[in-house]
Design an enzyme around this catalytic site. Sequence first.
Site, mmCIF file in Angstrom:
data_model
loop_
_atom_site.group_PDB
_atom_site.id
_atom_site.type_symbol
_atom_site.label_atom_id
_atom_site.label_comp_id
_atom_site.label_asym_id
_atom_site.label_seq_id
_atom_site.Cartn_x
_atom_site.Cartn_y
_atom_site.Cartn_z
ATOM 1 N N TYR A 80 -2.510 13.303 -6.661
ATOM 2 C CA TYR A 80 -2.200 12.307 -7.706
ATOM 3 C C TYR A 80 -2.452 12.874 -9.103
ATOM 4 O O TYR A 80 -1.688 12.623 -10.034
ATOM 5 C CB TYR A 80 -3.016 11.027 -7.499
ATOM 6 C CG TYR A 80 -2.520 10.219 -6.321
ATOM 7 C CD1 TYR A 80 -1.305 9.554 -6.389
ATOM 8 C CD2 TYR A 80 -3.239 10.162 -5.139
ATOM 9 C CE1 TYR A 80 -0.824 8.833 -5.305
ATOM 10 C CE2 TYR A 80 -2.764 9.441 -4.047
ATOM 11 C CZ TYR A 80 -1.555 8.785 -4.138
ATOM 12 O OH TYR A 80 -1.079 8.085 -3.065
ATOM 13 N N ARG A 128 -2.352 -7.142 0.227
ATOM 14 C CA ARG A 128 -0.960 -7.019 0.625
ATOM 15 C C ARG A 128 -0.352 -8.147 1.432
ATOM 16 O O ARG A 128 0.447 -8.903 0.937
ATOM 17 C CB ARG A 128 -0.785 -5.727 1.428
ATOM 18 C CG ARG A 128 -1.016 -4.530 0.600
ATOM 19 C CD ARG A 128 -0.894 -3.340 1.481
ATOM 20 N NE ARG A 128 -0.430 -2.202 0.721
ATOM 21 C CZ ARG A 128 0.172 -1.150 1.243
ATOM 22 N NH1 ARG A 128 0.387 -1.097 2.523
ATOM 23 N NH2 ARG A 128 0.551 -0.173 0.484
ATOM 24 N N ARG A 145 -4.616 -11.925 -7.036
ATOM 25 C CA ARG A 145 -4.117 -10.788 -7.806
ATOM 26 C C ARG A 145 -2.987 -11.168 -8.773
ATOM 27 O O ARG A 145 -2.632 -10.354 -9.632
ATOM 28 C CB ARG A 145 -3.652 -9.696 -6.838
ATOM 29 C CG ARG A 145 -4.769 -8.805 -6.258
ATOM 30 C CD ARG A 145 -5.373 -7.873 -7.303
ATOM 31 N NE ARG A 145 -4.357 -7.377 -8.207
ATOM 32 C CZ ARG A 145 -3.467 -6.447 -7.895
ATOM 33 N NH1 ARG A 145 -3.501 -5.868 -6.721
ATOM 34 N NH2 ARG A 145 -2.558 -6.074 -8.751
ATOM 35 N N ASP A 165 -9.885 1.309 -4.655
ATOM 36 C CA ASP A 165 -8.783 2.254 -4.501
ATOM 37 C C ASP A 165 -9.332 3.663 -4.645
ATOM 38 O O ASP A 165 -10.377 3.864 -5.284
ATOM 39 C CB ASP A 165 -7.682 2.023 -5.547
ATOM 40 C CG ASP A 165 -6.451 2.860 -5.208
ATOM 41 O OD1 ASP A 165 -5.722 2.474 -4.273
ATOM 42 O OD2 ASP A 165 -6.246 3.920 -5.819
ATOM 43 N N ARG A 188 -5.994 -1.082 4.984
ATOM 44 C CA ARG A 188 -5.330 -1.994 4.040
ATOM 45 C C ARG A 188 -5.327 -3.446 4.540
ATOM 46 O O ARG A 188 -4.399 -4.197 4.249
ATOM 47 C CB ARG A 188 -3.893 -1.543 3.735
ATOM 48 C CG ARG A 188 -3.782 -0.165 3.110
ATOM 49 C CD ARG A 188 -4.282 -0.171 1.676
ATOM 50 N NE ARG A 188 -3.986 1.090 1.004
ATOM 51 C CZ ARG A 188 -2.994 1.244 0.132
ATOM 52 N NH1 ARG A 188 -2.246 0.256 -0.212
ATOM 53 N NH2 ARG A 188 -2.788 2.423 -0.422
HETATM 54 O O1 CP3 Z 1 -2.997 4.187 2.276
HETATM 55 C C1 CP3 Z 1 -3.674 5.223 2.353
HETATM 56 O O2 CP3 Z 1 -3.247 6.335 2.652
HETATM 57 C C2 CP3 Z 1 -5.149 5.086 2.105
HETATM 58 C C3 CP3 Z 1 -5.654 5.916 1.001
HETATM 59 C C4 CP3 Z 1 -5.185 5.427 -0.323
HETATM 60 C C5 CP3 Z 1 -5.714 4.306 -0.985
HETATM 61 N N1 CP3 Z 1 -5.082 4.204 -2.184
HETATM 62 C C6 CP3 Z 1 -6.830 3.509 -0.479
HETATM 63 C C7 CP3 Z 1 -6.845 2.052 -0.679
HETATM 64 C C8 CP3 Z 1 -4.165 5.977 -1.097
HETATM 65 C C9 CP3 Z 1 -3.289 7.163 -0.776
HETATM 66 C C10 CP3 Z 1 -4.110 5.185 -2.284
HETATM 67 C C11 CP3 Z 1 -3.229 5.430 -3.449
HETATM 68 C C12 CP3 Z 1 -2.532 4.204 -3.839
HETATM 69 N N2 CP3 Z 1 -3.128 3.204 -4.563
HETATM 70 C C13 CP3 Z 1 -1.240 3.810 -3.503
HETATM 71 C C14 CP3 Z 1 -0.243 4.605 -2.710
HETATM 72 C C15 CP3 Z 1 0.787 5.238 -3.586
HETATM 73 C C16 CP3 Z 1 1.524 6.339 -2.847
HETATM 74 O O3 CP3 Z 1 1.307 7.503 -3.164
HETATM 75 O O4 CP3 Z 1 2.317 6.014 -1.949
HETATM 76 C C17 CP3 Z 1 -1.045 2.518 -4.038
HETATM 77 C C18 CP3 Z 1 0.167 1.652 -3.906
HETATM 78 C C19 CP3 Z 1 -2.250 2.176 -4.699
HETATM 79 C C20 CP3 Z 1 -2.585 0.909 -5.380
HETATM 80 C C21 CP3 Z 1 -3.271 -0.055 -4.515
HETATM 81 N N3 CP3 Z 1 -4.391 0.218 -3.731
HETATM 82 C C22 CP3 Z 1 -3.002 -1.435 -4.402
HETATM 83 C C23 CP3 Z 1 -1.864 -2.140 -5.088
HETATM 84 C C24 CP3 Z 1 -3.965 -1.986 -3.514
HETATM 85 C C25 CP3 Z 1 -4.175 -3.438 -3.135
HETATM 86 C C26 CP3 Z 1 -3.422 -3.981 -2.034
HETATM 87 C C27 CP3 Z 1 -2.625 -3.064 -1.168
HETATM 88 O O5 CP3 Z 1 -3.131 -2.658 -0.121
HETATM 89 O O6 CP3 Z 1 -1.474 -2.795 -1.552
HETATM 90 C C28 CP3 Z 1 -4.811 -0.925 -3.093
HETATM 91 C C29 CP3 Z 1 -5.960 -1.136 -2.212
HETATM 92 C C30 CP3 Z 1 -6.463 0.007 -1.441
HETATM 93 N N4 CP3 Z 1 -6.155 1.315 -1.597
HETATM 94 C C31 CP3 Z 1 -7.442 -0.116 -0.418
HETATM 95 C C32 CP3 Z 1 -7.658 1.166 0.068
HETATM 96 C C33 CP3 Z 1 -8.572 1.609 1.202
HETATM 97 C C34 CP3 Z 1 -8.095 -1.471 -0.112
HETATM 98 C C35 CP3 Z 1 -8.892 -1.758 1.023
HETATM 99 C C36 CP3 Z 1 -8.157 -1.918 2.330
HETATM 100 O O7 CP3 Z 1 -7.866 -0.894 2.992
HETATM 101 O O8 CP3 Z 1 -7.913 -3.048 2.751
#
Ligand code: CP3
Length: 363
Positions: A167, A47, A56, A92, A43
């Site tokens: 999910y 963020r 964003r 994502d 991540r």
């Molecule tokens: O965190 C992990 O466990 C990694 C695997 C994962 C991702 N998305 C990869 C990801 C998981 C479990 C998710 C689901 C997801 N998507 C959640 C978690 C919800 C929960 O169940 O707790 C959320 C909040 C999202 C939405 C999301 N994904 C946002 C708002 C963003 C952008 C900025 C941020 O990090 O909050 C993402 C980006 C994202 N999801 C990346 C990855 C690998 C971006 C690349 C990076 O890692 O920098």
Amino acid sequence: MTTDTTGTVARDGDSRPGGPADSPFIRACRRRPVPHTPVWFMRQAGRSLPEYREIRASVPMLESCRRPELVTEITLQPVRRHGVDAAILFSDIVVPVAAAGIDLDIVPGTGPVVAEPIRTAADVERIRRITRDDVSYVDEAVRQLVVELGDTPLIGFAGAPFTLASYLVEGGPSRTHAKTKALMYGDEELWHALCARLAEVTLAFLRVQIEAGVSAVQLFDSWAGALSEADYRRFVLPHSTAVLSGLAGVPRIHFGVGTAELLGAMGEAGADVVGVDWRTPLDVATGRIGADKAVQGNLDPSVLLAPWPVVEAEVRRILEQGRAAPGHVFNLGHGVLPETDPEVLTRVVALVHELSSRRADQG
Ligand code: CP3
């Protein structure tokens, strides 16, 4: 080599000195000597970065994942700012599932929300198989990024079948994964049909990224730690193995949270590198995973909120314990917390590089 129709080929032969395949990150994944311990952060794109929040502010999450110029810019931001050893594609885990026809959204403050959760065999059939055309924006973004990044490797990724299933079955994030487990224990045939379809989608999605030029992939099974080892082996391992064993040419990282009891099995699924959360010291983890795989981790993301001397002591400890592994990629034990001061991330990168290259100098 696999016999897949996408023609995925081993890319080792292309590795020119100084190119991404010869980078410290890829060398560590392959358990080769490194000039310094490579570091990146799960991540890292997003963020905590003001420049990310600015982009964003006016673009919803899923839309930002489908616009190659935004994906490219956001992916590059942490590389520019922190000097990390690898970029991770901004996307994502639900992006390929949406491309497969499932109506979902990423809701701010919540995460992925599925309009009609998957609960029956007919629901499983709604998850279509995907081709490159369904995710052409990812193909395009990766191709742009590979040019922009030069010698810095790009990590592609996808969600593993269990975490995606959670999910889809729950309809959104869940603490207990109770509906998911109810389906898994209650209808084993349907469970395997669901995970087999998700494995197909995930494999196709990762192959698109490899063909477009990513240097490594990470399979996120973030929530697999909810299962016992016996249940993991029975209900999950065959499907994650189908994904990882279907990939060729780039190192494969396999990661989950709370997976202390599963580390050996997650390595067996076909990983070159096993991601470890902060609960298991890396030397202990290496004992469980075996000496034929590298490890990635494992600073507790919350430690980054503590005063710098605490952060520094933890980085030193992790580098020390990581020496027990045949290859170590420094990372957090899970994603960067949104409230993290980005300057601390930059300092951690510099510290990891400094401490690990000093050690190399000393032989
Ligand atoms: O965190 C992990 O466990 C990694 C695997 C994962 C991702 N998305 C990869 C990801 C998981 C479990 C998710 C689901 C997801 N998507 C959640 C978690 C919800 C929960 O169940 O707790 C959320 C909040 C999202 C939405 C999301 N994904 C946002 C708002 C963003 C952008 C900025 C941020 O990090 O909050 C993402 C980006 C994202 N999801 C990346 C990855 C690998 C971006 C690349 C990076 O890692 O920098």
